[in-house]
Design an enzyme around this catalytic site. Structure first.
Site, PDB file in Angstrom:
ATOM      1  N   ARG A 237       0.859  -1.178   0.000  1.00 13.29           N
ATOM      2  CA  ARG A 237       0.000   0.000   0.000  1.00 13.29           C
ATOM      3  C   ARG A 237       0.893   1.224   0.000  1.00 13.29           C
ATOM      4  O   ARG A 237       2.005   1.214   0.531  1.00 13.29           O
ATOM      5  CB  ARG A 237      -0.926   0.016   1.224  1.00 13.29           C
ATOM      6  CG  ARG A 237      -2.050  -1.008   1.175  1.00 13.29           C
ATOM      7  CD  ARG A 237      -3.062  -0.666   0.086  1.00 13.29           C
ATOM      8  NE  ARG A 237      -4.188  -1.592   0.043  1.00 13.29           N
ATOM      9  CZ  ARG A 237      -4.238  -2.681  -0.702  1.00 13.29           C
ATOM     10  NH1 ARG A 237      -3.183  -3.002  -1.457  1.00 13.29           N
ATOM     11  NH2 ARG A 237      -5.319  -3.448  -0.715  1.00 13.29           N
ATOM     12  N   GLU A 266      -3.135   8.120  -3.956  1.00 11.21           N
ATOM     13  CA  GLU A 266      -3.527   7.230  -5.049  1.00 11.21           C
ATOM     14  C   GLU A 266      -4.973   7.513  -5.425  1.00 11.21           C
ATOM     15  O   GLU A 266      -5.832   7.540  -4.543  1.00 11.21           O
ATOM     16  CB  GLU A 266      -3.372   5.773  -4.617  1.00 11.21           C
ATOM     17  CG  GLU A 266      -3.576   4.783  -5.742  1.00 11.21           C
ATOM     18  CD  GLU A 266      -3.268   3.346  -5.347  1.00 11.21           C
ATOM     19  OE1 GLU A 266      -4.113   2.484  -5.624  1.00 11.21           O
ATOM     20  OE2 GLU A 266      -2.181   3.109  -4.776  1.00 11.21           O
ATOM     21  N   HIS A 285      -1.568   0.458  -9.995  1.00 14.35           N
ATOM     22  CA  HIS A 285      -2.199  -0.506  -9.073  1.00 14.35           C
ATOM     23  C   HIS A 285      -2.871  -1.651  -9.846  1.00 14.35           C
ATOM     24  O   HIS A 285      -4.006  -2.029  -9.561  1.00 14.35           O
ATOM     25  CB  HIS A 285      -3.232   0.200  -8.180  1.00 14.35           C
ATOM     26  CG  HIS A 285      -3.466  -0.524  -6.882  1.00 14.35           C
ATOM     27  ND1 HIS A 285      -3.879   0.116  -5.738  1.00 14.35           N
ATOM     28  CD2 HIS A 285      -3.359  -1.840  -6.547  1.00 14.35           C
ATOM     29  CE1 HIS A 285      -4.017  -0.765  -4.758  1.00 14.35           C
ATOM     30  NE2 HIS A 285      -3.700  -1.957  -5.229  1.00 14.35           N
TER      31      HIS A 285
END
Length: 319
Positions: A237, A266, A285
């Site tokens: 993450r 993000e 991602h």
């Protein structure tokens, strides 16, 4: 639970993959069960009304209220914080997730990152775009390199398995180092142990959940510990890395580079400085994307149906 529970597959797709494939995969694995594919909102409300098992990317409280007989919600994602967990608990509904289904694909992408930096493929890509035939030096080889893997869950384990063929020395970081692990060495999250591992690493791969322990784990002090030739890979993450410290490390070449599938913030804004750095490789991602998403998820649910019928503990239960 009835002998042959009815299963309703909700209609939401994921990663551009139709959830109808999920229903088809369940049909193959559970031919003696009724598998319903709810293709519309109306069908969802109707099909969940008497289904013992509901599965999909999410379920809201309205749909949950319509599910009179639900005993299991099988989430199609590894993450489940988006689910109405309190409402599910109040109803006594078991919840499972898709942990592990993305691990092989993510591990392969990690190897892609490592090989890109080891063989200096970014330089080759840049020269190829310019039509430039000019020899350049590879940085080195993965052979005999030291790779620290932070997190030895499904993803970290898959990464370690793939590194074996390269003859790399691996250090695993996990919460319970006394349990050991597949890596050559295993240490805990004690700051001294983490920094000792980082100081010896050619590559650091982050594959851990974001927790109080791991948030900001790779900070300015960590970048000062890493050698200038080290490369950071983050498929965990974004919050595991302090972004400002990462930018400073990349700009100042206190590390050789970074490969990021996750960022903080993000999505990464188009004007963010990380996009401008040649020694930073960014993917949006998508390391977990795999065409086998639904088939692997169907494997988990089919096994859990068998376990439910036998009164056994469920795989991937998270509630």
């Amino acid at each position: 639970m009835t002998d042959r529970p009815t299963i309703t597959v909700l209609r939401a797709d994921t990663h551009g993959l139709s959830s109808r494939e999920y229903a088809d995969a369940l049909d193959e694995r559970l031919p003696d069960h009724e598998i319903r594919y709810a293709a519309t909102p109306e069908a969802e409300r109707e099909d969940v009304s008497d289904a013992e098992i509901v599965t999909g990317t999410s379920i809201d409280t309205d749909l949950l209220d319509a599910a009179n007989d639900i005993e299991l919600f099988a989430c199609a994602y590894a993450g489940y914080n988006h689910l109405p967990m309190d409402a599910l608990r109040e109803r006594g509904v078991a919840v499972t997730n898709g942990a592990g289904i993305h691990a092989p694909g993510i591990a392969e992408q990690v190897l892609g990152y490592l090989l890109t930096f080891a063989r200096n493929l970014q330089q080759g890509f840049r020269q190829s775009e310019r039509g430039e035939w000019r020899h350049y030096k590879a940085h080195g080889e993965l052979t005999d390199s030291t790779v620290t893997i932070v997190g030895l869950g499904a993803i970290g384990t898959e990464v370690e398995q793939r590194l074996r063929g390269f003859g790399a020395h691996t250090i695993g970081v996990r919460y319970t180092p006394e349990k050991g692990g597949p890596t050559d060495e295993v240490v805990g999250f004690d700051p001294a142990d983490v920094h000792d591992a980082f100081a010896r690493s050619d590559y650091v791969v982050l594959a851990c959940p974001l927790t109080e322990t791991t948030e900001g784990l790779v900070d300015a002090a960590a970048f000062e510990t890493l050698e200038p030739d080290a490369v950071l890979v983050n498929v965990a993450r974004g919050g595991v890395v302090e972004t400002d410290a990462l930018v400073d490390a990349l700009r100042g070449e206190s590390i050789r580079g970074a490969a990021l599938d996750v960022t903080d913030p993000e999505p990464l804004p188009p004007d963010h400085v990380l996009w401008t750095l040649d020694n930073c490789l960014i993917t949006p991602h998508n390391a977990g994307h795999t065409p086998r998403h639904w088939t692997r998820l169907a494997d988990i649910l089919a096994e859990n149906v068998t376990r439910l019928e036998a009164g056994e503990e469920l795989k991937n239960r998270v509630d």
